[in-house]
Every structure is written in structure tokens, then in C-alpha cells.
Design a protein around this motif. Structure first.
Motif, PDB file in Angstrom:
ATOM      1  N   ALA A  31       0.842  -1.214   0.000  1.00 25.19           N
ATOM      2  CA  ALA A  31       0.000   0.000   0.000  1.00 25.19           C
ATOM      3  C   ALA A  31       0.872   1.258   0.000  1.00 25.19           C
ATOM      4  O   ALA A  31       0.590   2.216  -0.724  1.00 25.19           O
ATOM      5  CB  ALA A  31      -0.926  -0.020   1.204  1.00 25.19           C
ATOM      6  N   VAL A  32       1.921   1.234   0.795  1.00 29.33           N
ATOM      7  CA  VAL A  32       2.819   2.396   0.866  1.00 29.33           C
ATOM      8  C   VAL A  32       3.620   2.526  -0.427  1.00 29.33           C
ATOM      9  O   VAL A  32       3.791   3.619  -0.954  1.00 29.33           O
ATOM     10  CB  VAL A  32       3.771   2.270   2.075  1.00 29.33           C
ATOM     11  N   LEU A  33       4.070   1.396  -0.954  1.00 26.57           N
ATOM     12  CA  LEU A  33       4.874   1.437  -2.176  1.00 26.57           C
ATOM     13  C   LEU A  33       4.042   1.951  -3.352  1.00 26.57           C
ATOM     14  O   LEU A  33       4.545   2.668  -4.213  1.00 26.57           O
ATOM     15  CB  LEU A  33       5.431   0.047  -2.476  1.00 26.57           C
ATOM     16  N   LYS A  34       2.787   1.586  -3.398  1.00 29.53           N
ATOM     17  CA  LYS A  34       1.910   2.079  -4.467  1.00 29.53           C
ATOM     18  C   LYS A  34       1.723   3.592  -4.357  1.00 29.53           C
ATOM     19  O   LYS A  34       1.737   4.306  -5.355  1.00 29.53           O
ATOM     20  CB  LYS A  34       0.535   1.400  -4.388  1.00 29.53           C
ATOM     21  N   LEU A  35       1.578   4.072  -3.131  1.00 29.02           N
ATOM     22  CA  LEU A  35       1.402   5.505  -2.927  1.00 29.02           C
ATOM     23  C   LEU A  35       2.644   6.274  -3.339  1.00 29.02           C
ATOM     24  O   LEU A  35       2.568   7.366  -3.898  1.00 29.02           O
ATOM     25  CB  LEU A  35       1.119   5.801  -1.443  1.00 29.02           C
ATOM     26  N   ASN A  36       3.795   5.670  -3.068  1.00 33.42           N
ATOM     27  CA  ASN A  36       5.052   6.382  -3.289  1.00 33.42           C
ATOM     28  C   ASN A  36       5.768   6.025  -4.587  1.00 33.42           C
ATOM     29  O   ASN A  36       6.659   6.757  -5.014  1.00 33.42           O
ATOM     30  CB  ASN A  36       6.007   6.127  -2.126  1.00 33.42           C
ATOM     31  N   GLY A  37       5.380   4.885  -5.162  1.00 34.58           N
ATOM     32  CA  GLY A  37       6.121   4.441  -6.347  1.00 34.58           C
ATOM     33  C   GLY A  37       5.359   4.591  -7.643  1.00 34.58           C
ATOM     34  O   GLY A  37       5.891   4.338  -8.722  1.00 34.58           O
ATOM     35  N   GLY A  38       4.083   4.993  -7.546  1.00 32.92           N
ATOM     36  CA  GLY A  38       3.309   5.190  -8.755  1.00 32.92           C
ATOM     37  C   GLY A  38       2.986   3.906  -9.476  1.00 32.92           C
ATOM     38  O   GLY A  38       2.806   3.894 -10.685  1.00 32.92           O
ATOM     39  N   ALA A  39       2.926   2.774  -8.712  1.00 29.96           N
ATOM     40  CA  ALA A  39       2.599   1.504  -9.351  1.00 29.96           C
ATOM     41  C   ALA A  39       1.201   1.578  -9.951  1.00 29.96           C
ATOM     42  O   ALA A  39       0.275   2.097  -9.348  1.00 29.96           O
ATOM     43  CB  ALA A  39       2.684   0.368  -8.337  1.00 29.96           C
ATOM     44  N   GLN A  40       1.061   1.072 -11.169  1.00 31.68           N
ATOM     45  CA  GLN A  40      -0.210   1.189 -11.886  1.00 31.68           C
ATOM     46  C   GLN A  40      -1.144   0.025 -11.611  1.00 31.68           C
ATOM     47  O   GLN A  40      -2.342   0.171 -11.745  1.00 31.68           O
ATOM     48  CB  GLN A  40       0.064   1.231 -13.405  1.00 31.68           C
ATOM     49  N   SER A  41      -0.595  -1.128 -11.263  1.00 32.14           N
ATOM     50  CA  SER A  41      -1.435  -2.322 -11.190  1.00 32.14           C
ATOM     51  C   SER A  41      -2.213  -2.365  -9.888  1.00 32.14           C
ATOM     52  O   SER A  41      -1.876  -1.702  -8.945  1.00 32.14           O
ATOM     53  CB  SER A  41      -0.573  -3.574 -11.317  1.00 32.14           C
TER      54      SER A  41
END
Lengths: 147, 110
Positions: free
Chosen positions: A137-147
Motif C-alpha cells: 500500500a505504501v509502495l503504491k502511494l510512493n512508487g506510482g505503481a499502476q497495477s
């Protein structure tokens, strides 16, 4: 199935942890990512458990045959508090919610280390998926993961 | 749409596709049992399920090249962690996948 952490087995897992005098463990700054604080507490609890076990081992080495059960009982009592603190710290580390990428990566490393450990508890195995998703959840917020 | 530029995304996508096929095969098997002729449906399910398990193994062993691939891999790990943590044959793969994903994210941050 209930699995508890075998205390003697922890010694091997903590072999790399300095024991004498419980040397300073790097402390996260106040207000730091909760995961980093929880992992610091886990390292502290691990060191205290290792120290308690080392004291027990030393006592066992010196004991007379007639006194062995007394020493074993005393050792068990002395290990109880640090053992409970270690279990609590293990759980706390896996339910801490990361707020930074550094915390998320530290949590992932901790999950991998615990899964690799011989004294992985059932509770930790149960908590591992949620810990990984908390990191995601944190990585998506900070890494711009699209999936 | 699956981004083919990251092998981990492609591998995770293939696993998800086979999960869908497996679910469809289970439903077909359930209906075939009710109809009293399930041999073909059972064989089809076994084949699809074996492909799904093989795809899972491949996906967990594929190193992600991007943060998106790492996140997809971590989701796959999370979905399978509790079962695989109990399995000494698969546990090293699980652990290596977590470390590979973390490395990929760490690398993307640099």
C-alpha cells in the motif's frame, strides 16, 4: 496447530546479536515510521532474550547434579518475561503500518527474515500476508505503481 | 492490460489468467458431476490446475524490473504466503521473491 518458539532454538537465531551489556541499538528518530520503531523494539527484545538464555546456559554449565531442577526452574522463570516481550515484539513488528518507503522495505526484509527463520511462529506466518500488503500500500502511494 | 516490458508483470498476469481458467474448470467439473459424466471435466481441471501451479512457480521466480512488477509480485506472494510458508519446498522461493521485489523497489528509488 499451535507452535511456540522453542527458547533454546532462539539462541541459534540470535547468534549474531551481541549480548554482553546489550550494546546500543540504532534508534529511529521520534515520529519515525512505526515499522522502524517496531523493528527497533524487536531487536531490543531479541537481545534481552539472548542475554537471558546466555545466563541460563552459564548457570547450567556450573550446576551440580542435585540442583539441576532448581536451576532449570529458575532459568525458566527468568526467561519468561523476555520471552513474552519477544513474542509481543514479533507480532507488533508485523502489524505495524509503514508510512514511508524505507519502512515498507524494512518490513519486507523483516518478513523475509522471519519466514527464513527456524523459529517462525504460526502467528507470524498468519500475519506475513497482511504485512506484505501493508508494505505494498505504501509502495503504491510512493512508487506510482499502476497495477 | 499487462505491461510486457516487465517479465514479473507478464508472469503475474499469466498466473492470474490461469486462476480464472481454473475457476472456470472447477465450475465445469461441478456441473459435470451433477450430469453424471465428469471424467473429461476432471482431466481438464487437473491440466489447467497444473498449468496454474507451474505459472505460480515461474512468477515467483521472475525478478521484477520495475516498481509495478515488484508490487504485482508482492501481491502474489501475499496471496500465497501462509500456505507456502508451511511448505519447505516452496518457502525458499517465497522468501527469494520478497527479497527480489524489495531489491527492485529499492533500485527504482535510487
Amino acid at each position: 496447530m499451535t507452535r511456540t518458539t522453542p527458547r533454546r532454538a532462539i539462541i541459534a537465531g540470535l547468534a549474531a546479536t551481541p549480548v554482553a551489556g546489550l550494546p546500543a541499538i540504532a534508534e529511529p528518530l521520534p515520529g519515525a515510521d512505526p515499522v522502524l520503531s517496531a523493528l527497533a523494539e524487536h531487536r531490543r527484545a531479541s537481545a534481552k532474550m539472548a542475554a537471558a538464555l546466555a545466563r541460563s546456559e552459564a548457570a547450567f554449565a556450573m550446576v551440580d547434579r542435585d540442583e539441576v531442577w532448581k536451576v532449570v526452574r529458575e532459568a525458566e522463570e527468568a526467561e519468561e518475561a523476555p520471552f513474552r516481550a519477544l513474542l509481543a515484539a514479533e507480532n507488533a513488528a508485523l502489524v505495524a503500518q509503514p508510512t514511508t518507503v524505507a519502512g515498507a522495505l524494512a518490513l519486507l526484509a523483516h518478513v523475509a527474515d522471519r519466514l527464513a527463520s527456524d523459529d517462525l511462529t504460526d502467528r507470524e506466518a498468519e500475519l506475513a500476508p497482511e504485512a506484505i500488503l501493508a508494505a505494498v500500500a505504501v509502495l503504491k502511494l510512493n512508487g506510482g505503481a499502476q497495477s | 492490460m499487462i505491461d510486457q516490458t516487465d517479465p514479473a508483470l507478464a508472469a503475474c498476469g499469466e498466473y492470474q489468467r490461469l486462476c480464472g481458467e481454473t475457476e472456470a474448470a472447477i465450475e465445469a467439473y461441478r456441473l459435470a458431476v451433477q450430469a453424471g459424466d465428469f471424467k473429461h471435466a476432471e482431466a481438464h481441471f487437473s491440466e489447467v490446475n497444473a498449468s496454474r501451479m507451474a505459472a505460480l512457480d515461474i512468477a515467483l521466480k521472475t525478478r521484477p524490473a520495475t516498481a509495478d512488477g515488484a508490487v504485482a509480485l508482492l501481491r502474489l506472494v501475499a496471496a500465497n504466503a501462509e500456505d507456502m510458508a508451511e511448505d519447505p519446498d516452496h518457502k525458499p522461493t517465497l522468501i527469494a521473491a520478497i527479497r527480489a521485489a524489495a531489491d527492485a523497489i529499492d533500485g527504482a528509488q535510487q
